[in-house]
Scaffold this active site. Sequence first.
Site, short mmCIF file in Angstrom:
data_model
loop_
_atom_site.label_atom_id
_atom_site.label_comp_id
_atom_site.label_asym_id
_atom_site.label_seq_id
_atom_site.Cartn_x
_atom_site.Cartn_y
_atom_site.Cartn_z
N LYS A 197 -5.26 -3.27 -7.56
CA LYS A 197 -5.74 -2.57 -6.37
C LYS A 197 -6.91 -1.66 -6.78
CE LYS A 197 -3.04 -4.37 -3.31
NZ LYS A 197 -3.62 -5.22 -2.26
N ASP A 206 0.82 -1.22 0.00
CA ASP A 206 0.00 0.00 0.00
C ASP A 206 0.85 1.27 0.00
OD1 ASP A 206 -2.27 -1.54 0.00
OD2 ASP A 206 -2.62 -1.37 2.15
C1 S3P Z 1 -5.33 -5.40 3.46
C2 S3P Z 1 -4.48 -6.20 2.76
C3 S3P Z 1 -3.85 -5.78 1.51
C4 S3P Z 1 -3.88 -4.27 1.34
C5 S3P Z 1 -5.24 -3.69 1.64
C6 S3P Z 1 -5.66 -4.03 3.05
C7 S3P Z 1 -5.93 -5.93 4.70
O1 S3P Z 1 -4.53 -6.38 0.42
O2 S3P Z 1 -3.47 -3.90 0.05
O3 S3P Z 1 -5.21 -2.27 1.49
O4 S3P Z 1 -6.48 -5.16 5.50
O5 S3P Z 1 -5.83 -7.15 4.91
P1 S3P Z 1 -4.26 -7.91 0.00
O6 S3P Z 1 -4.35 -8.72 1.21
O7 S3P Z 1 -5.29 -8.27 -1.00
O8 S3P Z 1 -2.89 -7.89 -0.59
#
Ligand code: S3P
Length: 439
Positions: free
Chosen positions: A352, A325
Amino acid sequence: MSSTITQQPESTTQIVRPARSFQGSVTVPGDKSISHRYAMLAGFAEGTSRLANFSTGADPHSTLACMEALGAKVVKGPGTSVEVTGVAGAFQQPKAELDCGNSGSTMRMLAGLIAPHPHTFTMIGDHSLTMRPMERIRKPLAAMGARIDLVDGHAPMTIHGGPLKAIDFETPIPSAQVKTAVLFAGLQAEGTTSLSEAVRTRDHSEHALKAFGATLTRANETLSIAGGQRLKAIDATVPGDISSAAFFLCAALLFPDSNLVLDSVGMNPTRASLLDVITTLGGKIKVLTVEERHGEMIGTIQVNRDEAGLKGAEISGALSAQIIDELPVIAAIAPYTRDGVTIRDAKELRVKESDRIALVAKNLKVMGAEFTEYEDGLAIPGNQQLHGAEIDSGSDHRIAMAFAVAALRASSENIIHGAEAAAISFPEFFPFLNELSKR
Ligand code: S3P
């Protein structure tokens, strides 16, 4: 049931002028990832949870609205606190679609929590969320026995809920959201679910489940959770969001005499590799205080820039997944470094809230930067002076904020189109940025 897509908010513009320094003290709002998990588990648990410093971002509020639709009682306030009275393990049939807005976390993690319940749930989202891959959730939940309909692998997602059975699951992509969906379903399945990850992703779900009274064990890289567990309400304070703080940490790197204090920010080790990257780039970080609450580390940190200036960094492998992120803002300040920044193994950025590699490239280009774009990242040489330009956020919160930071060192003002997107995770971003930027 009325529609299959959420309305988009109206587009607004912000002008960001160059600054000469970045100084001050700030408390960033509650962590988005942790707020989602506390809201979901509080909604499922028995009793009333009191959640202080709940995220002010629109995404966790989408989760709260879904929990209400599932039968939980949500009372907001005073301030950023939220009280959630849970359904004691039995969600009700919602009267309408569960609207996840822009939030992938809501759709994916909640799918695992509701799939074991004997109702039909339809989850919808906005245009961006409707473009994002959901097969990664459907597959493990289907292996547990859930019946889930998608449209070409995308939302709207219809879950025909019912009893699930445990699975042994190896996550094929590093995703805390997929891991969480399986853990939340495993909590209610018949048998013991085990899960292993090749790359260790953020572990907020593991801490949150334990805080709400679940038993969860880890042996080497394998997590196990027995089904049929009940959860009990908690009182908790959400740590400040390190991914929101990242914008100010990067802004502080841009000026020799920066001085930034971040109060009560989350420092969970699975999120804090960002701080190592900030140090590599040329930040001097002092940890002033640190404590633990419900398994989460919270600290107050001070950041200055090293006398040697802004160096460079190579980011790849597991590190790319751990700071996924924060990569847009690191890329946005890369031209101002001495040695440049290379980011690889970050293909997930393309799925994303927007294709973040393409949008970072587009906006770097309009500001006059040279770079190479790869399918899985970017290589951005250092020692470049950027000029002001018209930035396109692509309705993506992290792109709007990343280029507002890049604007602080540009030779002229930047116009950020689609600046309202910042409210998805950090509604206070532009006023805070303005207060900390010295002109
Ligand atoms: C998150 C996991 C990440 C991240 C998202 C929030 C979370 O995504 O990019 O903003 O809160 O578990 P992914 O688990 O799909 O990589």
